[in-house]
Design a protein around this motif. Structure first.
Motif, PDB file in Angstrom:
ATOM      1  N   ALA A  33     -43.997 -98.946  51.554  1.00 42.69           N
ATOM      2  CA  ALA A  33     -43.842 -97.510  51.786  1.00 42.69           C
ATOM      3  C   ALA A  33     -45.224 -96.881  51.909  1.00 42.69           C
ATOM      4  N   ASP A  34     -45.304 -95.835  52.693  1.00 51.65           N
ATOM      5  CA  ASP A  34     -46.563 -95.124  52.850  1.00 51.65           C
ATOM      6  C   ASP A  34     -46.905 -94.374  51.567  1.00 51.65           C
ATOM      7  N   ALA A  35     -48.191 -94.254  51.315  1.00 49.72           N
ATOM      8  CA  ALA A  35     -48.649 -93.464  50.177  1.00 49.72           C
ATOM      9  C   ALA A  35     -48.436 -91.991  50.487  1.00 49.72           C
ATOM     10  N   ARG A  36     -48.196 -91.219  49.444  1.00 47.46           N
ATOM     11  CA  ARG A  36     -48.000 -89.784  49.605  1.00 47.46           C
ATOM     12  C   ARG A  36     -48.537 -89.079  48.369  1.00 47.46           C
ATOM     13  N   VAL A  37     -48.777 -87.797  48.509  1.00 45.01           N
ATOM     14  CA  VAL A  37     -49.269 -86.992  47.394  1.00 45.01           C
ATOM     15  C   VAL A  37     -48.178 -85.998  47.012  1.00 45.01           C
ATOM     16  N   GLU A  38     -47.897 -85.921  45.707  1.00 47.26           N
ATOM     17  CA  GLU A  38     -46.869 -85.008  45.200  1.00 47.26           C
ATOM     18  C   GLU A  38     -47.403 -84.289  43.970  1.00 47.26           C
ATOM     19  N   ALA A  39     -46.678 -83.272  43.553  1.00 42.82           N
ATOM     20  CA  ALA A  39     -47.037 -82.544  42.326  1.00 42.82           C
ATOM     21  C   ALA A  39     -46.966 -83.501  41.136  1.00 42.82           C
ATOM     22  N   ASN A  40     -47.911 -83.362  40.233  1.00 46.51           N
ATOM     23  CA  ASN A  40     -47.996 -84.226  39.063  1.00 46.51           C
ATOM     24  C   ASN A  40     -47.437 -83.488  37.843  1.00 46.51           C
TER      25      ASN A  40
ATOM     26  N   LEU B  66     -42.865 -96.033  40.251  1.00 47.25           N
ATOM     27  CA  LEU B  66     -42.056 -95.836  39.043  1.00 47.25           C
ATOM     28  C   LEU B  66     -42.363 -94.518  38.339  1.00 47.25           C
ATOM     29  N   MET B  67     -43.524 -93.939  38.612  1.00 46.51           N
ATOM     30  CA  MET B  67     -43.882 -92.673  37.978  1.00 46.51           C
ATOM     31  C   MET B  67     -43.376 -91.467  38.763  1.00 46.51           C
ATOM     32  N   ASN B  68     -42.767 -91.709  39.907  1.00 42.72           N
ATOM     33  CA  ASN B  68     -42.262 -90.623  40.737  1.00 42.72           C
ATOM     34  C   ASN B  68     -41.166 -89.841  40.017  1.00 42.72           C
ATOM     35  N   GLN B  69     -41.299 -88.532  40.021  1.00 40.65           N
ATOM     36  CA  GLN B  69     -40.305 -87.625  39.435  1.00 40.65           C
ATOM     37  C   GLN B  69     -40.105 -87.854  37.932  1.00 40.65           C
ATOM     38  N   ARG B  70     -41.113 -88.332  37.259  1.00 41.37           N
ATOM     39  CA  ARG B  70     -41.024 -88.537  35.804  1.00 41.37           C
ATOM     40  C   ARG B  70     -41.764 -87.425  35.090  1.00 41.37           C
ATOM     41  N   GLN B  71     -41.288 -87.105  33.929  1.00 38.91           N
ATOM     42  CA  GLN B  71     -41.908 -86.088  33.095  1.00 38.91           C
ATOM     43  C   GLN B  71     -42.733 -86.739  31.982  1.00 38.91           C
TER      44      GLN B  71
ATOM     45  N   GLU C 223     -43.459 -78.528  31.132  1.00 41.18           N
ATOM     46  CA  GLU C 223     -44.795 -78.430  31.701  1.00 41.18           C
ATOM     47  C   GLU C 223     -45.630 -79.668  31.390  1.00 41.18           C
ATOM     48  N   LYS C 224     -46.580 -79.916  32.260  1.00 39.50           N
ATOM     49  CA  LYS C 224     -47.596 -80.938  32.026  1.00 39.50           C
ATOM     50  C   LYS C 224     -48.624 -80.339  31.073  1.00 39.50           C
ATOM     51  N   THR C 225     -48.940 -81.043  30.010  1.00 39.38           N
ATOM     52  CA  THR C 225     -49.825 -80.492  28.983  1.00 39.38           C
ATOM     53  C   THR C 225     -51.309 -80.650  29.311  1.00 39.38           C
ATOM     54  N   GLY C 226     -51.651 -81.646  30.098  1.00 40.29           N
ATOM     55  CA  GLY C 226     -53.057 -81.895  30.400  1.00 40.29           C
ATOM     56  C   GLY C 226     -53.774 -82.659  29.306  1.00 40.29           C
TER      57      GLY C 226
ATOM     58  N   GLU D 130     -55.049 -84.152  36.624  1.00 39.22           N
ATOM     59  CA  GLU D 130     -54.904 -83.631  37.989  1.00 39.22           C
ATOM     60  C   GLU D 130     -53.515 -83.044  38.233  1.00 39.22           C
ATOM     61  N   ASN D 131     -53.449 -82.056  39.100  1.00 38.65           N
ATOM     62  CA  ASN D 131     -52.182 -81.390  39.420  1.00 38.65           C
ATOM     63  C   ASN D 131     -51.389 -82.101  40.505  1.00 38.65           C
ATOM     64  N   GLU D 132     -52.015 -83.036  41.185  1.00 39.26           N
ATOM     65  CA  GLU D 132     -51.320 -83.835  42.199  1.00 39.26           C
ATOM     66  C   GLU D 132     -51.527 -85.308  41.891  1.00 39.26           C
ATOM     67  N   ILE D 133     -50.570 -86.117  42.321  1.00 35.15           N
ATOM     68  CA  ILE D 133     -50.642 -87.551  42.088  1.00 35.15           C
ATOM     69  C   ILE D 133     -50.358 -88.274  43.401  1.00 35.15           C
ATOM     70  N   ARG D 134     -51.141 -89.318  43.645  1.00 36.27           N
ATOM     71  CA  ARG D 134     -50.918 -90.157  44.817  1.00 36.27           C
ATOM     72  C   ARG D 134     -49.939 -91.247  44.416  1.00 36.27           C
ATOM     73  N   LEU D 135     -48.801 -91.310  45.102  1.00 34.67           N
ATOM     74  CA  LEU D 135     -47.760 -92.291  44.804  1.00 34.67           C
ATOM     75  C   LEU D 135     -47.655 -93.275  45.951  1.00 34.67           C
ATOM     76  N   GLU D 136     -47.445 -94.534  45.603  1.00 36.56           N
ATOM     77  CA  GLU D 136     -47.271 -95.565  46.614  1.00 36.56           C
ATOM     78  C   GLU D 136     -46.295 -96.617  46.100  1.00 36.56           C
ATOM     79  N   GLY D 137     -45.348 -96.944  46.943  1.00 35.00           N
ATOM     80  CA  GLY D 137     -44.400 -98.004  46.628  1.00 35.00           C
ATOM     81  C   GLY D 137     -44.615 -99.175  47.569  1.00 35.00           C
TER      82      GLY D 137
END
Length: 124
Positions: A112-119, A74-79, A26-29, A102-109
């Motif tokens: 590549a287009d920016a996208r929002v995923e679970a944080n 680089l932070m994509n899919q990292r714990q 889990e994300k601790t916050g 935040e529970n979502e993170i904006r990722l951009e490479g």
């Protein structure tokens, strides 16, 4: 670990914080900031102890560039993310606060287009 966190109650609190990440994923916050002299073992604790416990593919070590660049793929899919040798600024503090809380993170490479995923990030 005593070199990095000499205060026993703080060290126990850190171990409990890390145990939540290790046991639940889990994300601790919340986050930790390590301050200490060069050679005290801050980076070694993270890269040689904590990263292997979580699996190297779940972790990344970043520097100041990650706080100033809009590219954060680089932070994509990292714990677990460790920022090493960073300098405080209002912009950096705001970005880090967002990544911690935040529970979502904006990722951009690049290219590549920016996208929002679970944080799921936990930061040091």
């Amino acid at each position: 670990m005593e070199n990095v966190i000499p205060d026993k109650p703080a060290r126990e609190s850190f171990m409990n914080w890390f145990a939540v990440i290790f046991n639940t994923g889990e994300k601790t916050g919340t986050s930790w900031v390590f301050l200490g002299s060069q050679g005290s073992g801050k980076t070694m604790l993270v890269t040689q102890v904590l990263f292997p416990l979580l699996g190297l593919s779940n972790c990344v070590l970043l520097n100041q560039d990650a706080l100033t660049s809009r590219y954060n793929e680089l932070m994509n899919q990292r714990q677990f993310v460790c920022f090493n040798e960073v300098h405080s600024s209002t912009q950096a503090a705001e970005r880090i606060k967002t990544w911690i809380t935040e529970n979502e993170i904006r990722l951009e490479g690049k290219s590549a287009d920016a996208r929002v995923e679970a944080n799921h990030l936990n930061l040091i």
